[in-house]
Write an enzyme that holds these catalytic residues in place. Structure first.
Site, PDB file in Angstrom:
ATOM      1  N   TRP A  26       0.841  -1.196   0.000  1.00 53.40           N
ATOM      2  CA  TRP A  26       0.000   0.000   0.000  1.00 53.40           C
ATOM      3  C   TRP A  26       0.876   1.247   0.000  1.00 53.40           C
ATOM      4  CZ3 TRP A  26      -5.321   0.630   0.052  1.00 53.40           C
ATOM      5  CH2 TRP A  26      -6.072  -0.548   0.095  1.00 53.40           C
ATOM      6  N   SER A  57       0.159  -4.047   5.772  1.00 54.90           N
ATOM      7  CA  SER A  57       0.768  -4.072   7.105  1.00 54.90           C
ATOM      8  C   SER A  57       0.231  -5.193   7.975  1.00 54.90           C
ATOM      9  CB  SER A  57       0.553  -2.721   7.790  1.00 54.90           C
ATOM     10  OG  SER A  57       1.256  -1.715   7.097  1.00 54.90           O
ATOM     11  N   PHE A  58      -1.014  -5.579   7.758  1.00 53.15           N
ATOM     12  CA  PHE A  58      -1.606  -6.668   8.543  1.00 53.15           C
ATOM     13  C   PHE A  58      -0.831  -7.969   8.360  1.00 53.15           C
ATOM     14  CE2 PHE A  58      -4.708 -10.028   9.403  1.00 53.15           C
ATOM     15  CZ  PHE A  58      -5.237  -9.611  10.614  1.00 53.15           C
ATOM     16  N   GLU A  59      -0.246  -8.158   7.193  1.00 51.97           N
ATOM     17  CA  GLU A  59       0.467  -9.399   6.876  1.00 51.97           C
ATOM     18  C   GLU A  59       1.931  -9.390   7.330  1.00 51.97           C
ATOM     19  OE1 GLU A  59      -3.145  -8.976   4.727  1.00 51.97           O
ATOM     20  OE2 GLU A  59      -1.410  -7.632   4.575  1.00 51.97           O
ATOM     21  N   GLY A  85     -12.003   7.080   7.634  1.00 54.86           N
ATOM     22  CA  GLY A  85     -13.218   7.398   8.366  1.00 54.86           C
ATOM     23  C   GLY A  85     -13.844   6.239   9.106  1.00 54.86           C
ATOM     24  N   THR A  86     -13.148   5.095   9.171  1.00 54.03           N
ATOM     25  CA  THR A  86     -13.682   3.909   9.852  1.00 54.03           C
ATOM     26  C   THR A  86     -12.669   3.440  10.892  1.00 54.03           C
ATOM     27  OG1 THR A  86     -12.664   2.290   8.376  1.00 54.03           O
ATOM     28  CG2 THR A  86     -14.788   3.225   7.669  1.00 54.03           C
ATOM     29  N   HIS A  88     -11.025   0.858  10.897  1.00 51.60           N
ATOM     30  CA  HIS A  88     -10.036  -0.004  10.237  1.00 51.60           C
ATOM     31  C   HIS A  88      -8.609   0.383  10.622  1.00 51.60           C
ATOM     32  CE1 HIS A  88      -7.602  -1.353   6.698  1.00 51.60           C
ATOM     33  NE2 HIS A  88      -8.307  -2.446   6.906  1.00 51.60           N
ATOM     34  N   PHE A 113      10.985  -1.645  13.548  1.00 53.22           N
ATOM     35  CA  PHE A 113       9.602  -1.230  13.317  1.00 53.22           C
ATOM     36  C   PHE A 113       9.559   0.030  12.458  1.00 53.22           C
ATOM     37  CE2 PHE A 113       5.495   0.645  14.464  1.00 53.22           C
ATOM     38  CZ  PHE A 113       4.668  -0.446  14.327  1.00 53.22           C
ATOM     39  N   ARG A 127       8.250  11.410   6.051  1.00 56.10           N
ATOM     40  CA  ARG A 127       9.008  10.439   6.838  1.00 56.10           C
ATOM     41  C   ARG A 127       9.670   9.351   6.006  1.00 56.10           C
ATOM     42  NH1 ARG A 127       4.322   9.584  11.379  1.00 56.10           N
ATOM     43  NH2 ARG A 127       4.624  11.577  12.437  1.00 56.10           N
TER      44      ARG A 127
END
Length: 157
Positions: A26, A57-59, A85-86, A88, A113, A127
């Site tokens: 992403w 990032s979840f993986e 907006g959620t 998530h 990290f 960044r």
């Protein structure tokens, strides 16, 4: 962004360390900047490394675990999570952070990290170590991973 007080990076010999850089896909411009920063540090320190991509990032945690199972001395985890907006954002940020922490503790090996949790895309561009960026979080994550791996190697004799 903090920026001030950051430690200097580089200047260590990481020869003999096997590092895996794992990055999400992403926000490619930002993520590619993070990867470039990590590679600069790893090249300068003499570590052996490879870069692998995962969907997001979840993986990162499950891939980090596999890297350690495959013999990595350290992992550099890079990702970008931008608030929407959620809820998530909170779920993915927590899962990535908690998962990477668990993997590092279970393996007894460091995870640098470099997962950016951002309010907007501009914060990521600031960044990512790109031209005009104020910080290089890919560089910082790789440096932290190799320095910690060297400390652990010394502590374990």
């Amino acid at each position: 962004m903090a920026g001030s007080g950051a430690p200097e990076t580089g200047g260590v010999d990481a020869s003999g360390l096997n590092v895996v850089v794992i990055a999400g896909t992403w926000h490619e411009v930002i993520t590619d900047g993070l990867i470039a920063g990590a590679k600069r540090v790893l090249d300068a320190t003499g570590a052996t490394y490879r870069v692998v991509r995962v969907p997001g990032s979840f993986e990162l945690p499950v891939a980090a675990r596999a890297a350690f199972e495959g013999g990595a001395d350290a992992v550099v985890a890079l990702g970008v999570i931008i608030r929407g907006g959620t809820p998530h954002f909170e779920f993915v940020s927590s899962a990535a952070t908690d998962g990477l922490t668990r993997v590092a503790l279970d393996a007894g090996k460091p995870v640098g990290f470099g997962v950016l949790t951002l309010e907007d895309e501009q914060q990521g561009l600031d960044r990512a170590g790109l031209e005009g960026s104020k910080e290089d979080k890919g560089e910082e994550a790789a440096d932290a991973a190799i320095r910690t791996a060297l400390v652990l190697r010394d502590l374990r004799g």
